[in-house]
Design a protein around this motif. Structure first.
Motif, PDB file in Angstrom:
ATOM      1  N   SER A  89      78.822 143.118 -24.154  1.00  0.00           N
ATOM      2  CA  SER A  89      79.212 142.521 -25.431  1.00  0.00           C
ATOM      3  C   SER A  89      78.286 142.912 -26.572  1.00  0.00           C
ATOM      4  CB  SER A  89      79.258 140.994 -25.308  1.00  0.00           C
ATOM      5  OG  SER A  89      77.954 140.474 -25.034  1.00  0.00           O
ATOM      6  N   GLY A  90      77.156 143.535 -26.251  1.00  0.00           N
ATOM      7  CA  GLY A  90      76.205 143.924 -27.287  1.00  0.00           C
ATOM      8  C   GLY A  90      75.464 142.751 -27.891  1.00  0.00           C
ATOM      9  N   SER A  91      75.281 141.682 -27.119  1.00  0.00           N
ATOM     10  CA  SER A  91      74.635 140.469 -27.616  1.00  0.00           C
ATOM     11  C   SER A  91      73.133 140.497 -27.357  1.00  0.00           C
ATOM     12  CB  SER A  91      75.235 139.239 -26.933  1.00  0.00           C
ATOM     13  OG  SER A  91      76.641 139.204 -27.069  1.00  0.00           O
ATOM     14  N   GLN A  92      72.385 139.801 -28.203  1.00  0.00           N
ATOM     15  CA  GLN A  92      70.957 139.645 -27.951  1.00  0.00           C
ATOM     16  C   GLN A  92      70.708 138.632 -26.843  1.00  0.00           C
ATOM     17  OE1 GLN A  92      68.937 138.760 -31.638  1.00  0.00           O
ATOM     18  NE2 GLN A  92      69.162 140.847 -32.414  1.00  0.00           N
ATOM     19  N   HIS A  93      71.510 137.576 -26.830  1.00  0.00           N
ATOM     20  CA  HIS A  93      71.462 136.641 -25.707  1.00  0.00           C
ATOM     21  C   HIS A  93      72.841 136.020 -25.518  1.00  0.00           C
ATOM     22  CE1 HIS A  93      70.454 133.487 -28.906  1.00  0.00           C
ATOM     23  NE2 HIS A  93      71.471 132.935 -28.273  1.00  0.00           N
ATOM     24  N   VAL A  94      73.062 135.451 -24.338  1.00  0.00           N
ATOM     25  CA  VAL A  94      74.308 134.742 -24.076  1.00  0.00           C
ATOM     26  C   VAL A  94      74.004 133.402 -23.412  1.00  0.00           C
ATOM     27  CG1 VAL A  94      75.782 136.780 -23.920  1.00  0.00           C
ATOM     28  CG2 VAL A  94      74.645 135.952 -21.863  1.00  0.00           C
ATOM     29  N   ARG A  95      74.736 132.388 -23.846  1.00  0.00           N
ATOM     30  CA  ARG A  95      74.694 131.053 -23.254  1.00  0.00           C
ATOM     31  C   ARG A  95      75.934 130.851 -22.392  1.00  0.00           C
ATOM     32  NH1 ARG A  95      71.313 127.393 -25.915  1.00  0.00           N
ATOM     33  NH2 ARG A  95      70.396 128.199 -27.840  1.00  0.00           N
ATOM     34  N   ILE A  96      75.876 129.902 -21.492  1.00  0.00           N
ATOM     35  CA  ILE A  96      77.077 129.482 -20.786  1.00  0.00           C
ATOM     36  C   ILE A  96      77.818 128.465 -21.652  1.00  0.00           C
ATOM     37  CG2 ILE A  96      75.888 127.646 -19.479  1.00  0.00           C
ATOM     38  CD1 ILE A  96      77.831 128.256 -17.158  1.00  0.00           C
ATOM     39  N   TYR A  97      79.128 128.675 -21.802  1.00  0.00           N
ATOM     40  CA  TYR A  97      79.980 127.648 -22.408  1.00  0.00           C
ATOM     41  C   TYR A  97      80.378 126.676 -21.301  1.00  0.00           C
ATOM     42  CZ  TYR A  97      84.095 125.587 -24.690  1.00  0.00           C
ATOM     43  OH  TYR A  97      85.037 124.724 -25.195  1.00  0.00           O
ATOM     44  N   HIS A  98      81.103 127.171 -20.334  1.00  0.00           N
ATOM     45  CA  HIS A  98      81.308 126.406 -19.107  1.00  0.00           C
ATOM     46  C   HIS A  98      81.803 127.359 -18.024  1.00  0.00           C
ATOM     47  CE1 HIS A  98      85.758 126.263 -19.302  1.00  0.00           C
ATOM     48  NE2 HIS A  98      85.672 125.872 -20.556  1.00  0.00           N
ATOM     49  N   ASP A  99      81.684 126.917 -16.793  1.00  0.00           N
ATOM     50  CA  ASP A  99      82.337 127.613 -15.693  1.00  0.00           C
ATOM     51  C   ASP A  99      83.620 126.859 -15.375  1.00  0.00           C
ATOM     52  OD1 ASP A  99      81.702 125.343 -14.194  1.00  0.00           O
ATOM     53  OD2 ASP A  99      80.236 126.342 -12.939  1.00  0.00           O
ATOM     54  N   HIS A 100      84.493 127.474 -14.607  1.00  0.00           N
ATOM     55  CA  HIS A 100      85.640 126.730 -14.102  1.00  0.00           C
ATOM     56  C   HIS A 100      86.207 127.438 -12.876  1.00  0.00           C
ATOM     57  CE1 HIS A 100      88.585 128.903 -17.098  1.00  0.00           C
ATOM     58  NE2 HIS A 100      87.419 129.484 -17.148  1.00  0.00           N
ATOM     59  N   ALA A 101      86.287 126.659 -11.803  1.00  0.00           N
ATOM     60  CA  ALA A 101      87.000 127.112 -10.620  1.00  0.00           C
ATOM     61  C   ALA A 101      88.496 126.971 -10.898  1.00  0.00           C
ATOM     62  CB  ALA A 101      86.612 126.277  -9.409  1.00  0.00           C
ATOM     63  N   MET A 102      89.261 127.994 -10.515  1.00  0.00           N
ATOM     64  CA  MET A 102      90.699 127.985 -10.768  1.00  0.00           C
ATOM     65  C   MET A 102      91.425 128.309  -9.468  1.00  0.00           C
ATOM     66  SD  MET A 102      90.842 129.937 -14.455  1.00  0.00           S
ATOM     67  CE  MET A 102      89.789 131.269 -13.882  1.00  0.00           C
ATOM     68  N   ILE A 103      92.214 127.372  -9.004  1.00  0.00           N
ATOM     69  CA  ILE A 103      92.937 127.537  -7.758  1.00  0.00           C
ATOM     70  C   ILE A 103      94.431 127.569  -8.088  1.00  0.00           C
ATOM     71  CG2 ILE A 103      93.404 126.607  -5.466  1.00  0.00           C
ATOM     72  CD1 ILE A 103      90.379 125.382  -7.418  1.00  0.00           C
ATOM     73  N   LYS A 104      95.024 128.748  -7.952  1.00  0.00           N
ATOM     74  CA  LYS A 104      96.464 128.876  -8.236  1.00  0.00           C
ATOM     75  C   LYS A 104      97.220 128.467  -6.979  1.00  0.00           C
ATOM     76  CE  LYS A 104      98.140 131.820 -11.224  1.00  0.00           C
ATOM     77  NZ  LYS A 104      99.040 131.002 -12.073  1.00  0.00           N
ATOM     78  N   PRO A 105      98.026 127.409  -7.067  1.00  0.00           N
ATOM     79  CA  PRO A 105      98.714 126.920  -5.868  1.00  0.00           C
ATOM     80  C   PRO A 105      99.705 127.928  -5.324  1.00  0.00           C
ATOM     81  CG  PRO A 105      99.586 125.848  -7.829  1.00  0.00           C
ATOM     82  CD  PRO A 105      98.388 126.637  -8.268  1.00  0.00           C
ATOM     83  N   ALA A 106      99.980 127.807  -4.046  1.00  0.00           N
ATOM     84  CA  ALA A 106     100.895 128.735  -3.374  1.00  0.00           C
ATOM     85  C   ALA A 106     102.322 128.201  -3.400  1.00  0.00           C
ATOM     86  CB  ALA A 106     100.445 128.939  -1.928  1.00  0.00           C
ATOM     87  N   GLY A 107     103.259 129.119  -3.203  1.00  0.00           N
ATOM     88  CA  GLY A 107     104.635 128.706  -2.945  1.00  0.00           C
ATOM     89  C   GLY A 107     105.534 128.689  -4.156  1.00  0.00           C
ATOM     90  N   GLN A 108     106.707 128.134  -3.961  1.00  0.00           N
ATOM     91  CA  GLN A 108     107.777 128.216  -4.948  1.00  0.00           C
ATOM     92  C   GLN A 108     107.486 127.420  -6.220  1.00  0.00           C
ATOM     93  OE1 GLN A 108     110.411 130.336  -4.630  1.00  0.00           O
ATOM     94  NE2 GLN A 108     109.232 130.993  -2.844  1.00  0.00           N
ATOM     95  N   ASP A 109     106.584 126.428  -6.150  1.00  0.00           N
ATOM     96  CA  ASP A 109     106.265 125.646  -7.339  1.00  0.00           C
ATOM     97  C   ASP A 109     105.211 126.316  -8.213  1.00  0.00           C
ATOM     98  OD1 ASP A 109     108.061 123.620  -6.894  1.00  0.00           O
ATOM     99  OD2 ASP A 109     106.646 122.341  -5.811  1.00  0.00           O
ATOM    100  N   SER A 110     104.606 127.395  -7.733  1.00  0.00           N
ATOM    101  CA  SER A 110     103.557 128.056  -8.504  1.00  0.00           C
ATOM    102  C   SER A 110     104.142 128.679  -9.766  1.00  0.00           C
ATOM    103  CB  SER A 110     102.883 129.139  -7.658  1.00  0.00           C
ATOM    104  OG  SER A 110     101.845 129.772  -8.382  1.00  0.00           O
ATOM    105  N   ARG A 111     103.401 128.560 -10.874  1.00  0.00           N
ATOM    106  CA  ARG A 111     103.871 129.074 -12.148  1.00  0.00           C
ATOM    107  C   ARG A 111     102.933 130.145 -12.674  1.00  0.00           C
ATOM    108  NH1 ARG A 111     104.266 125.238 -16.858  1.00  0.00           N
ATOM    109  NH2 ARG A 111     103.550 127.203 -17.737  1.00  0.00           N
ATOM    110  N   ALA A 112     103.480 131.051 -13.447  1.00  0.00           N
ATOM    111  CA  ALA A 112     102.658 132.058 -14.108  1.00  0.00           C
ATOM    112  C   ALA A 112     101.784 131.409 -15.170  1.00  0.00           C
ATOM    113  CB  ALA A 112     103.542 133.121 -14.752  1.00  0.00           C
ATOM    114  N   THR A 113     100.629 132.023 -15.415  1.00  0.00           N
ATOM    115  CA  THR A 113      99.804 131.673 -16.569  1.00  0.00           C
ATOM    116  C   THR A 113     100.321 132.494 -17.747  1.00  0.00           C
ATOM    117  OG1 THR A 113      97.917 131.447 -15.058  1.00  0.00           O
ATOM    118  CG2 THR A 113      97.448 131.490 -17.420  1.00  0.00           C
ATOM    119  N   ASN A 114     100.747 131.848 -18.809  1.00  0.00           N
ATOM    120  CA  ASN A 114     101.369 132.556 -19.929  1.00  0.00           C
ATOM    121  C   ASN A 114     100.444 133.622 -20.522  1.00  0.00           C
ATOM    122  OD1 ASN A 114     103.382 130.675 -19.557  1.00  0.00           O
ATOM    123  ND2 ASN A 114     103.068 129.613 -21.494  1.00  0.00           N
TER     124      ASN A 114
END
Length: 269
Positions: free
Chosen positions: A99-124
């Motif tokens: 990114s060409g930054s002098q420093h970077v902070r964390i904004y946040h992390d996030h675990a993302m679990i996309k469910p399986a099967g017919q009810d699963s939806r695309a992320t727009n």
């Protein structure tokens, strides 16, 4: 411990990232490291961990959104094992250089679990930056494939060069079919063809917060786990008016980011 001894960004990497708005590193982490991160995420799921600890309704807004993915924000705060990856020096330093930054902070992390099967939806198709309280819109993410990710189980897709459109109006992530790609094409803009980011567990992508990206539904029989870290470059100001991963009430709009929930993870020597 995660292996933090090697900095991955070459001059060619930096040029490619700046031009395309994303980059992929296969086998950034080892399979043993992914076993540990997978175990940490599974433990959080088993404990029915809130999407956002302390938020109303645990931060879960709708059943439709949960079909896109089960998300757990700031997992590093209560998972020491996840923190080793969210605070990875090698990961943050690679992103800092890209990114060409002098420093970077964390904004946040996030675990993302996309469910399986017919009810699963695309992320727009969307940009991330419109949802972040940052000015300028220069935040970016590292996305770790905790499981093997494929087109059938909902891997990421990026539109090369789309970050050059800059910050646009947000789309409705909870409304099926809303799409930043369709919106821009309807307005007469040329939008490049997307590129799928299939990779084995341990692979990592970095992407600019203004890059157009999408993940398809998970049509397999198993959940698809990923872990992402959002970084705040130096000279970024908090704009207010949006969530700041638990710190909004303790920061002043218009001022630089400075809060214990957002420590600097990598800095230029």
């Amino acid at each position: 411990m995660t292996s933090d001894s090697v900095v991955r960004a070459s001059a060619a990497d930096i040029a490619a990232y700046q031009d395309q708005g994303y980059i992929q590193y296969k086998a950034f982490f080892s399979s043993a490291e992914m076993d540990r991160l997978r175990e940490a995420i599974d433990a959080a799921i088993a404990a029915n961990r809130a999407r956002i600890v302390g938020a109303q309704n645990d931060g879960r807004t709708s059943e439709e959104y949960e079909k896109v993915f089960n998300q757990m924000v700031n997992l590093w705060v209560d998972s020491p094992e996840a923190k080793q990856f969210s605070f990875s020096k090698r990961l943050a330093e690679t992103g800092r250089q890209l990114s060409g930054s002098q420093h970077v902070r964390i904004y946040h992390d996030h675990a993302m679990i996309k469910p399986a099967g017919q009810d699963s939806r695309a992320t727009n198709w969307h940009q991330d930056a419109p949802y972040w309280p940052m000015e300028p819109a220069c935040g970016f993410s590292a996305w770790i494939a905790v499981d093997d990710v494929t087109i059938p189980n909902g891997c990421l897709h990026f539109v090369p060069g789309s970050h050059k459109f800059g910050l646009l109006e947000p789309i409705n992530l909870g409304l099926a079919g809303d799409s930043i790609v369709d919106r821009m094409r309807d307005q007469g803009h040329h939008v490049a063809e997307p590129v799928a980011m299939e990779m084995e567990a341990g692979g990592v992508t970095f992407h600019d917060g203004c890059n157009f990206h999408y993940a398809g539904p998970n049509l397999t029989d198993n959940p698809r786990r990923a872990h992402a870290i959002i970084y705040i470059p130096d000279d970024t100001k908090f704009t207010g008016g949006k969530d700041a991963a638990g710190a909004a009430e303790e920061m002043t709009p218009g001022n630089p980011w400075d809060h214990p929930l957002h420590p600097i993870l990598a800095s230029e020597a």
